[in-house]
Design an enzyme around this catalytic site. Sequence first.
Site, PDB file in Angstrom:
ATOM      1  N   ALA A  65       0.851  -1.182   0.000  1.00  7.63           N
ATOM      2  CA  ALA A  65       0.000   0.000   0.000  1.00  7.63           C
ATOM      3  C   ALA A  65       0.894   1.243   0.000  1.00  7.63           C
ATOM      4  CB  ALA A  65      -0.917  -0.004   1.221  1.00  7.63           C
ATOM      5  N   GLY A 109       0.162  -4.860   1.205  1.00  3.29           N
ATOM      6  CA  GLY A 109      -1.126  -4.798   0.532  1.00  3.29           C
ATOM      7  C   GLY A 109      -1.135  -5.517  -0.798  1.00  3.29           C
ATOM      8  N   GLU A 112      -1.759  -9.069   0.043  1.00  3.57           N
ATOM      9  CA  GLU A 112      -3.157  -9.187   0.471  1.00  3.57           C
ATOM     10  C   GLU A 112      -4.118  -9.074  -0.710  1.00  3.57           C
ATOM     11  OE1 GLU A 112      -3.261  -7.360   4.905  1.00  3.57           O
ATOM     12  OE2 GLU A 112      -2.261  -6.132   3.396  1.00  3.57           O
ATOM     13  N   GLU A 132       4.681  -5.293   7.151  1.00  3.11           N
ATOM     14  CA  GLU A 132       4.100  -4.153   7.860  1.00  3.11           C
ATOM     15  C   GLU A 132       4.705  -3.940   9.245  1.00  3.11           C
ATOM     16  OE1 GLU A 132       0.823  -5.517   5.011  1.00  3.11           O
ATOM     17  OE2 GLU A 132       2.375  -6.454   6.259  1.00  3.11           O
TER      18      GLU A 132
END
Length: 258
Positions: A65, A109, A112, A132
Amino acid sequence: MAYENILVDENGHVGIITLNRPDVLNALNSALIEELSDAIEKFENNDTIGCVVLKGSDKAFAAGADIKEMQPKTYMGAYKEDYFTRTWERVADCRKPVIAAVAGYALGGGCELALMCDFIIAAENAKFGQPEITLAVMPGIGGTQRLTRLVGKSKAMEMCLTGRMMDAEEAERSGLVSRVVSLEDLHDETLKAANKICDFSHPIVMLTKETINRAYETTLAEGIRFERRMFHSMFATADQKEGMLAFIEKRKAQFKHR
């Protein structure tokens, strides 16, 4: 909607979405996700499309992300806007099959997002990870949940607590990806799988996807009951009649997707 962060194409009955922020290794920001959600919505509502392929570049599926977008957020701001929930789950909610073609980095992300797809075909250079923890946060787009269901508690715990990356060979061995192919063959092999799915009855494919996903949401007994009811319902379709008749008559079935 005009797309600035993704590329959208069709190959026969396959919808293809390419993440396209090469300068930041396809980092996922809100604008990209809005476009991705819109493209998924359009493919889902397009009766000619039977399967969707989601891919990035040879170097990165998506490296995570967008940290610059996230860094200044506050708890109340993230909570009130329902960050990561409002549009980010659209891939997982797609009723049609979505295949992730992963080359290079699928981190944070990006990992994911790949996990939201129905299965992953990985290139030999693919690397998966949830780093993360190095940013003083944890996975927030399903990584602690979907990853654990796929690879088990021990490996998911290690990846999320250490940030260690998993290469394509380990990912296949762990059940994270369905198979590994060469980088040169990734596009063709993924399209081949997608087109194979599109050859079958679209509503039957969708019902099969829904039934498999139910296995993660309920007990074995309830899952078996759901499977049985879905199986029974298929005898109300024209495609079931055609598929079985074609088998009996030793010819290729001509499905009408109804």
